[in-house]
Design an enzyme around this catalytic site. Structure first.
Site, PDB file in Angstrom:
ATOM      1  N   LYS A 140      83.135 -19.047  22.901  1.00 20.00           N
ATOM      2  CA  LYS A 140      81.473 -19.591  22.761  1.00 20.00           C
ATOM      3  C   LYS A 140      80.695 -19.873  24.429  1.00 20.00           C
ATOM      4  O   LYS A 140      79.907 -19.352  24.536  1.00 20.00           O
ATOM      5  CB  LYS A 140      81.311 -20.766  21.798  1.00 20.00           C
ATOM      6  CG  LYS A 140      81.804 -20.291  20.608  1.00 20.00           C
ATOM      7  CD  LYS A 140      81.732 -21.629  19.620  1.00 20.00           C
ATOM      8  CE  LYS A 140      82.381 -21.220  18.091  1.00 20.00           C
ATOM      9  NZ  LYS A 140      82.834 -22.461  17.792  1.00 20.00           N
TER      10      LYS A 140
ATOM     11  N   LYS B 122      79.978 -12.653  11.676  1.00 13.70           N
ATOM     12  CA  LYS B 122      78.308 -12.911  11.902  1.00 13.70           C
ATOM     13  C   LYS B 122      78.025 -12.707  13.209  1.00 13.70           C
ATOM     14  O   LYS B 122      76.890 -12.527  13.349  1.00 13.70           O
ATOM     15  CB  LYS B 122      78.245 -14.301  11.168  1.00 13.70           C
ATOM     16  CG  LYS B 122      78.453 -14.386   9.677  1.00 13.70           C
ATOM     17  CD  LYS B 122      78.357 -16.011   9.262  1.00 13.70           C
ATOM     18  CE  LYS B 122      79.577 -16.226   8.375  1.00 13.70           C
ATOM     19  NZ  LYS B 122      80.292 -17.552   8.673  1.00 13.70           N
TER      20      LYS B 122
ATOM     21  N   LYS C 151      86.932  -7.257  15.356  1.00 13.44           N
ATOM     22  CA  LYS C 151      86.752  -8.342  14.011  1.00 13.44           C
ATOM     23  C   LYS C 151      85.307  -8.290  13.551  1.00 13.44           C
ATOM     24  O   LYS C 151      84.435  -8.514  14.396  1.00 13.44           O
ATOM     25  CB  LYS C 151      87.262  -9.492  14.866  1.00 13.44           C
ATOM     26  CG  LYS C 151      86.943 -10.571  13.480  1.00 13.44           C
ATOM     27  CD  LYS C 151      87.296 -12.065  14.227  1.00 13.44           C
ATOM     28  CE  LYS C 151      86.354 -12.894  13.698  1.00 13.44           C
ATOM     29  NZ  LYS C 151      86.275 -13.650  12.438  1.00 13.44           N
TER      30      LYS C 151
END
Ligand code: ADP
Ligand code: TRP
Length: 327
Positions: free
Chosen positions: A110, A192, A189
Site C-alpha cells: 500500500k 478491487k 490477482k
C-alpha cells in the site's frame, strides 16, 4: 468449530472474493458456528468518503445474504457496530511489536502504491487480529493474500497468552488451494484495487464488458490453443462442471475456436451460475429496513460473544471498563 471471516466493503464484490472467501463461508455454516462480518473499519484505510462507505456496506451485506449467509444459523453483522473491537485492538497493541506490522506485505504494497503511511494502515492487521480473537475463532477462511495477516494474528495471540495467561484460541487460516488466487481480467490477482475484476452482481452490460475485456494472446481463431495458458479458460474452469470444462478444453485444442467464442461462453456460464442469487438479491433489495433489522440482530449476537472475551481480557490486563448493555 468456530469459523470467522470478514470482507471489506471497499468496492463492488467480485468473483475472486466469492471463490476465495464468500463461498467457503456459506458452505461452512451448515456444520459450524459461523461469524461473518462486513469490515467497514478496515475499509476506512482506503476509503475516505462516508456516504460511499455506507452504501458499499449495505451492498456487501445484500451480496452476502443473497449468496446464502443465513442469519438464522450464523452471526452476521457490520464491524463498526461492535465498538468493543476497538478496545480489544488497544489491549493487543501492547503486545504487538511495531516491526511485526511493518513487515506485512500488504502494508508495504500500500505504501508502494502511494497511500500515506498513517497509523491506520500500519495497524490494519492488529484490528484484524482483534476481529478474529474477539470471538475465539478456530478457523478463518480467506484467500491466500491474507495468509500473513493470519500469521500475525497467531503471533499476537500467543504473545498475549504468554504474558497474561491462556486467554485466546490460536486460530488457523483456511485457504483453498484451487481458488487461492483467482486471476483478474489482466492475468494478475483479481482485486478491487487493480481494476481487473468481474463483478458478482453487476449490470449485465458491465459484466459482459468485463468478460470480453479479459486479456488473451493473439493466436488466430483457426489455430489450436493451450487452455492452460489462457485467462479466459482459467476463469471458465472455476465455474464449469467437469464435463463443461473438458468440452471447452477440447475446443481450445481442436482449433477453429476463438477467444471471443470462449469469452461469450464464459459470460453465459457466469450469468447462469449467479442467476438464482441475482433474483434473491433483487428481492432482498426491495426491503432495506429488513436488511437493517437482520444486521442489528447480528450485532447483538456478535456483541454478546465479543463482550465475553473483553471481560476476560479486562480482568487480565487490569482495565476497569465495563461492557455496555449487552451483558
Ligand atoms: P480485494 O483484493 O479485491 O480488495 P479483499 O482484500 O477485500 O479483496 O478480499 C476479501 C476476501 O476475498 C479475502 O479473503 C481475500 O483473500 C479474498 N480474495 C480477494 N481477491 C481474491 C482473489 N483474486 N482470489 C482469491 N481470493 C481473493
Ligand atoms: N483484511 C481482510 C481482507 O481484506 C478483511 C478482514 C478484516 C478479515 N478482518 C478480518 C478477514 C478478520 C478475516 C478475519 O480480506
Amino acid at each position: 468449530m468456530r469459523v470467522l471471516s470478514g470482507i471489506q466493503p471497499s468496492g463492488t464484490l467480485h468473483i475472486g472474493n466469492y471463490l476465495g472467501m464468500m463461498r467457503q463461508m456459506i458452505e461452512l455454516q451448515a456444520e459450524h458456528e459461523l461469524f461473518c462480518f462486513i469490515a467497514d473499519l478496515h475499509a476506512m484505510t482506503s476509503l475516505n468518503r462516508g456516504a460511499e462507505l455506507r452504501a458499499n456496506t449495505l451492498k456487501a451485506a445484500l451480496d452476502f445474504l443473497a449468496l446464502g449467509i443465513d442469519p438464522a444459523k450464523s452471526v452476521f453483522w457490520v464491524q463498526s457496530t461492535v465498538p468493543e473491537i476497538n478496545e480489544l485492538t488497544w489491549y493487543l497493541s501492547n503486545v504487538t511489536p511495531v516491526g511485526l506490522l511493518e513487515r506485512c506485505h500488504s502494508y508495504k504494497d500500500k505504501l508502494a502504491k502511494g497511500l500515506p503511511a498513517n497509523a491506520g494502515l500500519l495497524n490494519y492487521p492488529l484490528l484484524m487480529a482483534a476481529d478474529i480473537l474477539a470471538v475465539q475463532s478456530d478457523i478463518v477462511p480467506v484467500g491466500k493474500d491474507q495468509k500473513q495477516h493470519l500469521e500475525v494474528t497467531r503471533d499476537i495471540a500467543i504473545k498475549f497468552n504468554n504474558e497474561f495467561g491462556e486467554t485466546f484460541q490460536v486460530p488457523d487460516a483456511l485457504i483453498k488451494d484451487a481458488v487461492a488466487i483467482v486471476p483478474g481480467t489482466d492475468g494478475q490477482k483479481m482485486s478491487k484495487s487493480y481494476g481487473n475484476t468481474i463483478d458478482i452482481f453487476g449490470e449485465e452490460k458491465t459484466i459482459r464488458k468485463q468478460v470480453m475485456g479479459i486479456v488473451t494472446d493473439s493466436t488466430p481463431l483457426e489455430q489450436p490453443k493451450d487452455p492452460d495458458k489462457c485467462n479466459v479458460f482459467k476463469i471458465y474452469a472455476l465455474f464449469a462442471a467437469p464435463e463443461q470444462k473438458a468440452e471447452m478444453e477440447r475446443k481450445y485444442r481442436a482449433g477453429g475456436f476463438g477467444y471471443g467464442d470462449a469469452k461469450k461462453e464464459t459470460f453465459a456460464l457466469l450469468r447462469e451460475y449467479f442467476r438464482p442469487y441475482r433474483e434473491r438479491r433483487a428481492e432482498l433489495a426491495k426491503d432495506p429496513a429488513e436488511v437493517q433489522r437482520v444486521l442489528q440482530k447480528g450485532t447483538e449476537k456478535a456483541r454478546a460473544e465479543i463482550c465475553k472475551t473483553l471481560q476476560l481480557v479486562r480482568e487480565k490486563t487490569g482495565a476497569a471498563a465495563f461492557c455496555g448493555d449487552s451483558q
